[in-house]
Design a protein around this motif. Structure first.
Motif: not given
Length: 450
Positions: A42-52, A54-70
């Motif tokens: 999902f997309f994380d415009y302004k804020f995330s439901i969850f993020k962490k 690990i290494g050089e990558t931030v893994y997270g869950i956005g609040w706008i359920p319109l897809g996702g991205y790397v």
């Protein structure tokens, strides 16, 4: 509760497809030592439901359920990170990698979508097999009640044979074949007839009355008594639930439509009907109302139950794992080609197919109201193949757009400028938002006005 079950299946399916699609980009990026800054469901415009991180990558869950991205470093994508692109290229950035590596990274998500769809269909064939009614087994033809089928000139008892000269294998595919087709042949009283489907068939299908919803033709099914209401004028007769009507006043009538017609002919009269109960045939006197009814509700029989009654021979295939591979591949190919045919019609305004374009509500509605893993995986496989093809379309902001630019570079040796790619990304994003608004606007229109 039904809405909750539908929503749960939809969110689970969507999440699975998004994560695996983005993983298709993530893994080759990592293999080619390209820095991946974010991996989001999902997309994380302004804020995330969850993020962490690990290494050089931030893994997270956005609040706008319109897809996702790397977010891949040094790539012009939906993040539009102009500051990064203004700096000199770094060795770990996407733009510094050879064109063939960038091509593989961009095709990774689509590749996963297609492979996932094929894999799921193979496993479904292996686990559940196939049970369906072969179209050729409707020896007494179809039952026509739908107004659109009537407008096409079809009548009860007709046998639909081909669509666009292709023999119809499964009865359940007739409506879909009509959607994708241009002409059909049918048999009536031993004569083979051909008709063209109207160019706006899809538009007419969408605009049907609510009581015509569903397939345009149905099987002719038996009249089995489902229940006898207390207020029925035949409540004191000898009729019982599960009685199967086989004759009306001595006239053989094995299908509901035949029996209904005979009741109408005898409305207001006392008649005798013959029913099959267990292995006996019983003659029972009944009263026909002035409306041509006997005061019972017919049983809502599944196709498998009608088959067990001996009305139709159903095909039932159980596949070994090796047999499931070609069967799953064939179903995947059929799903893809059918979808492409429908997409072509959407871009032809005269078909009216654009009116059927739906958004998230329409997709959510295709999931069943009771939890079924077989249905869930069937729909997920379909959506995976659909998303794979949609992402291949040569639209900037989609994987297909990036692939086109990369192929151009590989063929001509000239790399498109960053400014051009930025503007192309904006145009593609506007196109996608417009399509998204139109599709979901269609959902809203149908919900309010239909």
């Amino acid at each position: 509760m039904e809405i909750l079950i539908k929503a749960s299946q939809f969110i689970l399916s969507l999440s699975l497809l998004i994560v695996l699609h983005e993983l298709g980009h993530f893994i080759p990026a990592k293999l080619f030592k390209t820095k991946v800054e974010k991996f989001y469901l999902f997309f994380d415009y302004k804020f995330s439901i969850f993020k962490k991180k690990i290494g050089e990558t931030v893994y997270g869950i956005g609040w706008i359920p319109l897809g996702g991205y790397v977010k891949i470093a040094g790539m012009i994508d939906e993040s539009m990170d102009k500051e990064q692109m203004a700096l000199p290229p770094k060795p770990w950035e996407f733009r510094s990698k050879p064109a063939w590596q960038r091509l593989i990274i961009m095709l990774g998500g689509v590749f996963v979508n297609f492979v996932l769809g094929i894999f799921i269909y193979i496993m479904l064939m292996w686990s559940y097999g196939e049970e369906y009614l072969p179209n050729e087994n409707l020896t007494d033809g179809i039952w026509v009640q739908d107004s659109l089928a009537m407008d096409l000139g079809l009548k009860t008892g007709d046998k639909i044979l081909t669509v666009d000269d292709e023999k119809i294998r499964k009865f359940s595919q007739i409506t879909l074949e009509f959607i994708n087709g241009e002409k059909f042949t049918y048999e009536r009283n031993g004569e083979i007839l051909e008709k063209k489907l109207p160019i706006d068939f899809i538009s007419k299908l969408i605009d049907r009355k609510k009581n015509d919803a569903g397939p345009i033709v149905s099987v002719r099914y038996p009249f089995m008594i489902g229940n006898i209401p207390k207020e029925s004028h035949n409540i004191d007769s000898q009729l019982k639930v599960k009685d199967l009507i086989v004759k009306v006043n001595g006239n053989k009538a094995i299908y509901y439509d035949e029996i209904e017609d005979l009741f109408l002919e005898n409305k207001g009269n006392n008649i005798t009907i013959s029913v099959k109960r267990d292995n006996e045939i019983l003659d029972i006197p009944v009263k026909i109302s002035d409306e041509g009814k006997i005061g019972v509700n017919p049983a809502n029989l599944k196709l498998s139950e009608i088959g067990k009654l001996g009305y139709y021979d159903l095909a039932n295939y159980q596949y070994s794992f090796t047999e499931a591979i070609p069967a799953g591949w064939n179903k995947s190919w059929k799903t893809l080609t059918d979808y492409v045919k429908q997409l072509k019609k959407i871009f032809n305004p005269s078909t009216g197919a654009y009116k059927g374009l739906g958004g998230f509500y329409s997709i959510g509605k295709i999931f069943p109201s009771t939890w079924s893993w077989e249905a869930f995986w069937n729909i997920t496989a379909f959506l995976s193949i659909m998303l794979g093809f949609m992402n291949l379309l040569p639209i900037p902001a989609l994987d297909g757009g990036h692939v086109v630019f990369t192929l151009w570079e590989m063929i001509t040796g000239k790399k498109p400028g960053d400014k051009f790619l930025e503007y192309a990304q904006i145009v593609g994003f506007i196109l996608l938002i417009t399509l998204l608004l139109f599709a979901n606007g269609n959902d809203l229109y149908r919900a309010v006005f239909k």
